[in-house]
Every structure is written in structure tokens, then in C-alpha cells.
Design an enzyme around this catalytic site. Structure first.
Site, PDB file in Angstrom:
ATOM      1  N   ARG A 145       0.799  -1.236   0.000  1.00 11.59           N
ATOM      2  CA  ARG A 145       0.000   0.000   0.000  1.00 11.59           C
ATOM      3  C   ARG A 145       0.823   1.273   0.000  1.00 11.59           C
ATOM      4  NH1 ARG A 145      -2.763  -4.046   1.679  1.00 11.59           N
ATOM      5  NH2 ARG A 145      -0.745  -4.543   2.598  1.00 11.59           N
ATOM      6  N   THR A 146       1.775   1.351   0.908  1.00  6.99           N
ATOM      7  CA  THR A 146       2.492   2.624   1.072  1.00  6.99           C
ATOM      8  C   THR A 146       3.262   2.952  -0.202  1.00  6.99           C
ATOM      9  OG1 THR A 146       2.661   2.097   3.404  1.00  6.99           O
ATOM     10  CG2 THR A 146       4.045   3.896   2.598  1.00  6.99           C
ATOM     11  N   LYS A 183      26.358  -3.926  -2.030  1.00  3.00           N
ATOM     12  CA  LYS A 183      27.833  -3.905  -2.134  1.00  3.00           C
ATOM     13  C   LYS A 183      28.461  -3.254  -0.918  1.00  3.00           C
ATOM     14  CE  LYS A 183      27.125  -2.755  -6.948  1.00  3.00           C
ATOM     15  NZ  LYS A 183      27.249  -1.557  -7.795  1.00  3.00           N
ATOM     16  N   ARG A 243      11.044   3.652   3.357  1.00  9.17           N
ATOM     17  CA  ARG A 243      10.685   2.741   4.452  1.00  9.17           C
ATOM     18  C   ARG A 243      11.942   1.959   4.814  1.00  9.17           C
ATOM     19  NH1 ARG A 243       5.616  -1.262   4.581  1.00  9.17           N
ATOM     20  NH2 ARG A 243       4.676   0.724   5.175  1.00  9.17           N
ATOM     21  N   HIS A 269       4.756   5.752  11.565  1.00  6.07           N
ATOM     22  CA  HIS A 269       4.244   5.622  10.197  1.00  6.07           C
ATOM     23  C   HIS A 269       3.304   6.818   9.987  1.00  6.07           C
ATOM     24  CE1 HIS A 269       3.171   3.967   6.439  1.00  6.07           C
ATOM     25  NE2 HIS A 269       2.805   2.742   6.783  1.00  6.07           N
TER      26      HIS A 269
HETATM   27  N1   CP Z   1      -0.396  -0.105   5.809  1.00  6.49           N
HETATM   28  C1   CP Z   1       0.819  -0.341   5.256  1.00  6.49           C
HETATM   29  O1   CP Z   1       1.833   0.307   5.611  1.00  6.49           O
HETATM   30  O2   CP Z   1       0.808  -1.303   4.310  1.00  6.49           O
HETATM   31  P1   CP Z   1       2.069  -1.786   3.467  1.00  6.49           P
HETATM   32  O3   CP Z   1       3.015  -2.450   4.440  1.00  6.49           O
HETATM   33  O4   CP Z   1       1.549  -2.700   2.432  1.00  6.49           O
HETATM   34  O5   CP Z   1       2.723  -0.550   2.891  1.00  6.49           O
END
Ligand code: CP
Length: 305
Positions: free
Chosen positions: A53-54, A82, A103, A131
């Protein structure tokens, strides 16, 4: 706050007015998107940890407003393999893109990246820590469905210890006089520093392991996955896997207009038989990632003041 050039690392960096402003920009973009708003801008999408999603909603958000995307979905295809450091990676990407979305499994990695980068960095999740963009889309979803963010009773259920989504959401909702219900096994309780924050603000919270004891009170039930990847000991994970499994039996224990949210992915904590009920909000919630992330990108890139 003026957003142009700002990093979005923690929800703590945003005041209540900033949050409401972002949600308002998202509402306007969703109503009438401008396909050229981010034309000429490049977003680097650096995912050192899996995501559906993110990553995809950020990438869609950028593309739908006319911007371009570069990046990687797993670190094995970058020069990290590397031995290049995160610092050097960011120092390079900084020269190829106007904004970095990342992320990383390590808490604090996004903050470090923001110190290395001259362009804005948006945290798409750092370990168990934060998040913030998930929280903004969660708030947007609540606002759309309830018409307000104020004075709601919100239950957070599952892995509250390691869950970065509930950590960020707890901080954000503390601006809105929320009544909190933290529902988890003792070992996965909301960390003390988040509870102390609520106490300092004079907000009420209840800790409970049995959902049924509090479910009738809730306007929103925010369910989270027990996150296998965060447990240092796999045997410890096995103790709690499947601890909560919501199915249609919950319906006789909730308010008629109670909504079930989940940041997704789910494993077994919400049975698909609930998906078609009026309570299920999680797929709409995920879809709201597009306008909210479009708003954030437009603001930090200075295309909306
Ligand atoms: N909600 C969320 O962060 O989903 P993903 O891990 O799929 O990005």
C-alpha cells in the site's frame, strides 16, 4: 507550518492545525485533481522493507499528478548490497530526485536520511517507531466517515507494542479529545511512554485484553496484525499469533455505526466474512492513501502553499 521543503518523519512534528490543513488539501485534491500539479518533479521511492500500500499509493499519487518516480522496492537491487551506507545512498539519491519517500526496518532511519538529504524526506515507516503518512490517511478516513475527529471512542487492538501505525495514531488522536481503549495481551501492550503522554494531556484510556468487555463503547475499532517480523524470539510470536480473530460473532457486541479499520496487510485477525458488512472500512482506508499522499507531496514540493 509552511510545508515547502519540510521532512515528514514523525507525527509529533505536526501540530493539530498542520494535520487539519493536510486533510483539507487532500479533500480538495480528491475532489478536483490537477494532472499537471507535480509535472517536472521526481520522487525517489526507497523501500528497504516490504510494502504494498504505502509504496504503490505513493507512486500512484505522484504519477496521477504528473510527476515521475524512480527507486527500488527491495534493497537487494541497490548498491547497499555492495556495502554502501544509508547515508551515502541518500546523498546520491538526493541529487536525482526532488523528494524521497522511504521505508526502513530500523527505527530512526528516516530521521538519519533527512539529515543526509537536502530534499524533503517522507517516512513510509521506520521499524516499530512511526508511520506518519498512514496516520494521516487513517484520520482522513475517520473524518470522512464520522464527519468529525473530535470526542470519538477509539479502540486499538492487537500488537500495540511493536505497531508503528498505532503509535503514530495514538499521538495524532491525542489532539482530538479521543477516549482510548487499548486492547492487547499484556505482553503486547501500548508502550508506557505513549500512555504517559496521554496522562500528561489529561486524556482517558483503558487497557483491556478482552475485546468484548469494551466493544460496545467504540466508534472505531482499529485492528492490527501481530507482526511476526518484529518479534526477536519466534517462539514468543507463536504465543500470540491468532490471539484475536474477528468474525461475524462480533456484530452483536458493537454499536450499529461502529467502523472497523486496519492498516493492512491482515493475516487472520479479520475474517473476510466481515468485508461486506457496513462496518468494514479497511479497503476504503487504503484507497484514501492516494489523496492524502498527493496532498503531502504537493505541500512539501511547494506546489501547494
Ligand atoms: N499499511 C501499510 O503500511 O501497508 P504496506 O506495508 O503494504 O505498505
Amino acid at each position: 507550518m509552511r510545508f515547502k521543503g519540510k521532512d515528514i518523519i514523525s507525527i509529533r512534528d505536526l501540530e493539530k492545525d498542520d494535520i487539519l490543513y493536510i486533510l483539507d488539501v487532500a479533500r480538495k485534491i480528491e475532489k478536483s485533481p490537477d494532472q499537471d500539479l507535480l509535472k517536472g518533479k521526481v520522487m525517489a521511492s526507497l523501500f528497504f522493507e516490504p510494502s504494498t500500500r504505502t509504496r504503490l499509493s505513493f507512486e500512484s499519487a505522484m504519477s496521477l499528478l504528473g510527476g515521475k518516480v524512480v527507486g527500488f522496492a527491495e534493497p537487494g537491487v541497490s548498491s547497499l548490497k555492495k556495502g554502501e551506507t544509508l547515508w551515502d545512498t541518500i546523498k546520491m539519491v538526493d541529487r536525482y530526485a526532488d523528494v524521497i519517500v522511504m521505508r526502513h526496518p530500523v527505527e530512526g532511519a528516516a530521521r538519519i536520511a533527512s539529515e543526509a538529504a537536502n530534499v524533503p524526506v517522507i517516512n513510509g515507516g521506520d521499524g516499530s517507531n512511526q508511520h506518519p503518512t498512514q496516520t494521516l490517511l487513517d484520520l482522513y478516513t475517520i473524518l470522512k466517515t464520522k464527519g468529525t475527529l473530535e470526542n470519538l471512542s477509539v479502540g486499538m487492538l492487537g500488537d500495540l507494542k511493536y505497531g508503528r501505525t498505532v503509535h503514530s495514531l495514538c499521538i495524532a488522536l491525542s489532539h482530538f479529545n479521543t477516549k482510548f481503549y487499548f486492547i492487547s495481551p499484556d505482553a503486547l501492550a501500548m508502550p508506557r511512554d505513549y500512555l504517559k503522554d496521554l496522562e500528561r494531556k489529561g486524556l482517558s484510556y483503558t487497557e483491556e485484553s478482552d475485546l468484548i468487555k469494551v466493544s460496545k463503547e467504540l466508534d472505531i475499532l482499529y485492528v492490527t496484525r501481530i507482526q511476526k517480523e518484529r518479534f526477536p524470539d519466534p517462539m514468543e510470536y507463536k504465543k500470540y499469533a491468532g490471539f484475536y480473530r474477528l468474525d461475524k460473532r462480533i456484530l452483536s457486541h458493537i454499536k450499529k455505526d461502529m467502523k472497523i479499520m486496519h492498516p493492512l496487510p491482515r493475516v487472520d485477525e479479520i475474517h473476510p466474512e466481515l468485508d461486506s458488512t457496513e462496518h468494514a472500512l479497511y479497503f476504503d482506508q487504503a484507497a484514501n492513501g492516494i489523496p492524502v499522499r498527493q496532498a503531502l507531496l504537493s505541500l512539501v514540493l511547494g506546489r501547494i502553499e
